[in-house]
Design a protein around this motif. Structure first.
Motif, PDB file in Angstrom:
ATOM      1  N   HIS A 197      -3.956  16.786   9.809  1.00 20.40           N
ATOM      2  CA  HIS A 197      -3.827  15.993  11.023  1.00 20.40           C
ATOM      3  C   HIS A 197      -4.940  16.251  12.024  1.00 20.40           C
ATOM      4  CE1 HIS A 197      -2.024  19.861  12.045  1.00 20.40           C
ATOM      5  NE2 HIS A 197      -2.238  19.562  13.311  1.00 20.40           N
ATOM      6  N   ARG A 198      -5.688  17.328  11.847  1.00 22.36           N
ATOM      7  CA  ARG A 198      -6.822  17.604  12.727  1.00 22.36           C
ATOM      8  C   ARG A 198      -8.129  17.036  12.192  1.00 22.36           C
ATOM      9  NH1 ARG A 198      -6.195  23.943  12.669  1.00 22.36           N
ATOM     10  NH2 ARG A 198      -5.933  23.325  10.466  1.00 22.36           N
ATOM     11  N   GLY A 199      -8.077  16.447  11.001  1.00 18.44           N
ATOM     12  CA  GLY A 199      -9.278  15.917  10.379  1.00 18.44           C
ATOM     13  C   GLY A 199     -10.026  16.926   9.542  1.00 18.44           C
ATOM     14  N   VAL A 200      -9.402  18.067   9.291  1.00 19.37           N
ATOM     15  CA  VAL A 200     -10.027  19.108   8.469  1.00 19.37           C
ATOM     16  C   VAL A 200      -9.701  18.856   7.007  1.00 19.37           C
ATOM     17  CG1 VAL A 200     -10.161  21.583   8.005  1.00 19.37           C
ATOM     18  CG2 VAL A 200      -9.884  20.755  10.361  1.00 19.37           C
ATOM     19  N   GLU A 201     -10.692  18.929   6.160  1.00 19.72           N
ATOM     20  CA  GLU A 201     -10.485  18.679   4.741  1.00 19.72           C
ATOM     21  C   GLU A 201      -9.650  19.791   4.124  1.00 19.72           C
ATOM     22  OE1 GLU A 201     -13.505  16.927   1.656  1.00 19.72           O
ATOM     23  OE2 GLU A 201     -13.664  19.118   1.574  1.00 19.72           O
ATOM     24  N   VAL A 202      -8.541  19.388   3.473  1.00 19.22           N
ATOM     25  CA  VAL A 202      -7.679  20.347   2.785  1.00 19.22           C
ATOM     26  C   VAL A 202      -7.880  20.298   1.282  1.00 19.22           C
ATOM     27  CG1 VAL A 202      -5.944  20.372   4.614  1.00 19.22           C
ATOM     28  CG2 VAL A 202      -5.783  18.683   2.780  1.00 19.22           C
ATOM     29  N   VAL A 230      -8.837   3.232   2.883  1.00 12.20           N
ATOM     30  CA  VAL A 230      -8.073   3.819   3.983  1.00 12.20           C
ATOM     31  C   VAL A 230      -7.734   5.264   3.638  1.00 12.20           C
ATOM     32  CG1 VAL A 230      -6.066   3.619   5.488  1.00 12.20           C
ATOM     33  CG2 VAL A 230      -7.068   1.559   4.476  1.00 12.20           C
ATOM     34  N   SER A 231      -8.042   6.177   4.576  1.00 11.87           N
ATOM     35  CA  SER A 231      -7.663   7.571   4.451  1.00 11.87           C
ATOM     36  C   SER A 231      -6.649   7.900   5.537  1.00 11.87           C
ATOM     37  CB  SER A 231      -8.898   8.465   4.591  1.00 11.87           C
ATOM     38  OG  SER A 231      -8.540   9.831   4.539  1.00 11.87           O
ATOM     39  N   LYS A 232      -5.747   8.818   5.257  1.00 14.89           N
ATOM     40  CA  LYS A 232      -4.593   9.030   6.140  1.00 14.89           C
ATOM     41  C   LYS A 232      -4.982   9.427   7.557  1.00 14.89           C
ATOM     42  CE  LYS A 232      -0.041  11.216   6.099  1.00 14.89           C
ATOM     43  NZ  LYS A 232       0.884  12.096   5.353  1.00 14.89           N
ATOM     44  N   PHE A 233      -5.915  10.332   7.715  1.00 10.90           N
ATOM     45  CA  PHE A 233      -6.297  10.794   9.053  1.00 10.90           C
ATOM     46  C   PHE A 233      -7.748  10.426   9.369  1.00 10.90           C
ATOM     47  CE2 PHE A 233      -2.796  13.725   7.957  1.00 10.90           C
ATOM     48  CZ  PHE A 233      -1.963  13.481   9.040  1.00 10.90           C
ATOM     49  N   SER A 234      -8.168   9.259   8.948  1.00  9.04           N
ATOM     50  CA  SER A 234      -9.561   8.853   9.158  1.00  9.04           C
ATOM     51  C   SER A 234      -9.949   8.698  10.631  1.00  9.04           C
ATOM     52  CB  SER A 234      -9.836   7.540   8.418  1.00  9.04           C
ATOM     53  OG  SER A 234      -8.992   6.507   8.885  1.00  9.04           O
ATOM     54  N   PRO A 235      -9.042   8.354  11.575  1.00 10.67           N
ATOM     55  CA  PRO A 235      -9.477   8.338  12.972  1.00 10.67           C
ATOM     56  C   PRO A 235      -9.947   9.699  13.475  1.00 10.67           C
ATOM     57  CG  PRO A 235      -7.477   7.049  12.732  1.00 10.67           C
ATOM     58  CD  PRO A 235      -7.690   7.758  11.443  1.00 10.67           C
ATOM     59  N   ARG A 236      -9.462  10.772  12.843  1.00  9.26           N
ATOM     60  CA  ARG A 236      -9.907  12.115  13.223  1.00  9.26           C
ATOM     61  C   ARG A 236     -11.178  12.529  12.469  1.00  9.26           C
ATOM     62  NH1 ARG A 236      -5.155  14.566  15.376  1.00  9.26           N
ATOM     63  NH2 ARG A 236      -4.426  13.029  16.888  1.00  9.26           N
ATOM     64  N   ASN A 237     -11.328  11.999  11.267  1.00  9.56           N
ATOM     65  CA  ASN A 237     -12.491  12.322  10.447  1.00  9.56           C
ATOM     66  C   ASN A 237     -12.646  11.203   9.415  1.00  9.56           C
ATOM     67  OD1 ASN A 237     -14.495  13.297   8.811  1.00  9.56           O
ATOM     68  ND2 ASN A 237     -13.573  15.306   8.475  1.00  9.56           N
TER      69      ASN A 237
END
Length: 357
Positions: A208-213, A239-246
């Motif tokens: 959720h922070r845009g950090v790659e897991v 589309v990626s789930k948290f793309s607005p963050r990253n």
């Protein structure tokens, strides 16, 4: 502002303007003062604000004839008109309406627009430029010989478009087929929110922070994009789930699709919305890709027809929220046009009802 004191001040200014030559003011300054004073003097408490009358070419107010030659500039301002063109391209008919809007001095209020002409023709889905040309030709016929015979399309200053082509195509299942590339990472199964039959879930994800897991692996997407192109898929949405963050994963997926299928246009979800609502952003990107070609063809047809008719005015498209955007932005976000027609209906009702409940 309509008060007795304001009227007295306006009269004094009018006298100064009338005797400007004796004060050795430059003629341009006299004209400017006269126009400014007329805007004050003619807004009397009896007539009310934004109420104007013209007798023998002179605006009525407190002895407005005293302006002399300087008033001719002001007379030209209040007597001139600008023209506004509206075009609605629907699934059955294409309509056009031409309005004349009087040009008033600043602060004089906005009088009601005048209907100059309207036209309706059948929409030719296989030849949209012809539909727009035909409706403009019909509109020209209705305008000729009417109350404004001097009107010509070259004087149009603004064009606003409304269209139901996109929403009709979606409802009637005539929109383009779309390939959907989704990267969700840990959490909910992304296939619960996918649309269409052509779906590729790409391994990898962000938190959720845009950090790659987990790193993105695009091998399967390369194969899917090639097969989609062979099956006649017209566009792809990534589309990626948290793309607005990253947006890195979405950009990598889009690059993979362009490498495997260079001819297919690609929509990236983060370019359409900065919100974290994954299902809605996914649907927005999907429908943006589905109507992109149809919307682009419609805008090309309109621009070509307007240029052929000699119309050089700025063109805007009505959005679903009632606002209007330039065509350059509309081309990048065709999803904005899906509810353009219904929004135009609501805005038209509000205009005809003068904002009443």
């Amino acid at each position: 502002r309509g008060s007795p004191g304001g009227c007295r001040k306006s009269k004094n200014l009018l006298k100064m303007a009338a005797y400007g030559k004796q004060l050795r003011l430059w003629p341009k300054r006299i004209s400017a003062i006269a126009r400014a004073c007329a805007a004050l003097a003619c807004r009397s408490t009896v007539q009310g604000p934004a109420t104007w009358r013209v007798i023998n070419g002179w605006p009525c107010g407190w002895r407005c004839r005293m302006f002399g030659a300087a008033n001719k500039h002001y007379e030209a301002e209040i007597m001139s008109e600008t023209y506004v063109l509206g075009i609605d391209a629907g699934g059955t008919h294409t309509d056009a309406v031409l309005l004349a809007c009087p040009v008033m001095a600043e602060g004089a209020g906005a009088p009601a627009a005048r209907l100059v002409g309207c036209a309706k023709v059948r929409t030719r889905h296989n030849d949209l430029p012809r539909s727009v040309r035909e409706v403009l030709a019909e509109l020209a016929k209705t305008v000729m010989g009417k109350a404004a015979p001097q009107c010509d399309f070259g004087r149009i200053t603004r064009v606003t478009l409304g269209a139901t082509l996109a929403v009709n195509a979606l409802v009637q299942n005539r929109a383009d087929r779309v390939g959907l590339a989704v990267s969700a990472g840990p959490g909910l199964e992304p296939r619960r929110f996918t649309l269409g039959r052509h779906v590729c879930v790409v391994p990898g994800g962000l938190d959720h922070r845009g950090v790659e897991v987990s790193p993105l692996r695009t091998e399967a997407l390369l194969e899917a994009a090639a097969s989609w192109q062979a099956e006649g898929v017209a566009a792809v949405a990534c589309v990626s789930k948290f793309s607005p963050r990253n947006a890195a994963h979405e950009q990598a997926m889009a690059e993979a699709v362009r490498h495997a299928a260079p001819q297919m246009p690609v929509t990236e979800g983060h370019r359409l919305s900065g919100r974290l609502n994954f299902p809605r952003r996914l649907a927005t990107a999907y429908f943006n890709a589905a109507v992109g070609r149809l919307h682009g063809e419609f805008l090309d047809a309109v621009e070509a027809a307007l240029a052929g008719a000699g119309i050089r005015a700025q063109v805007r498209l009505l959005k679903a929220d009632g606002g209007a955007v330039p065509l350059e932005l509309s081309r990048r976000e065709p999803v904005q046009s899906i509810l353009s027609g219904p929004a135009a209906s609501v805005m038209g009702v509000l205009a005809l009802c003068h904002g009443s409940d």
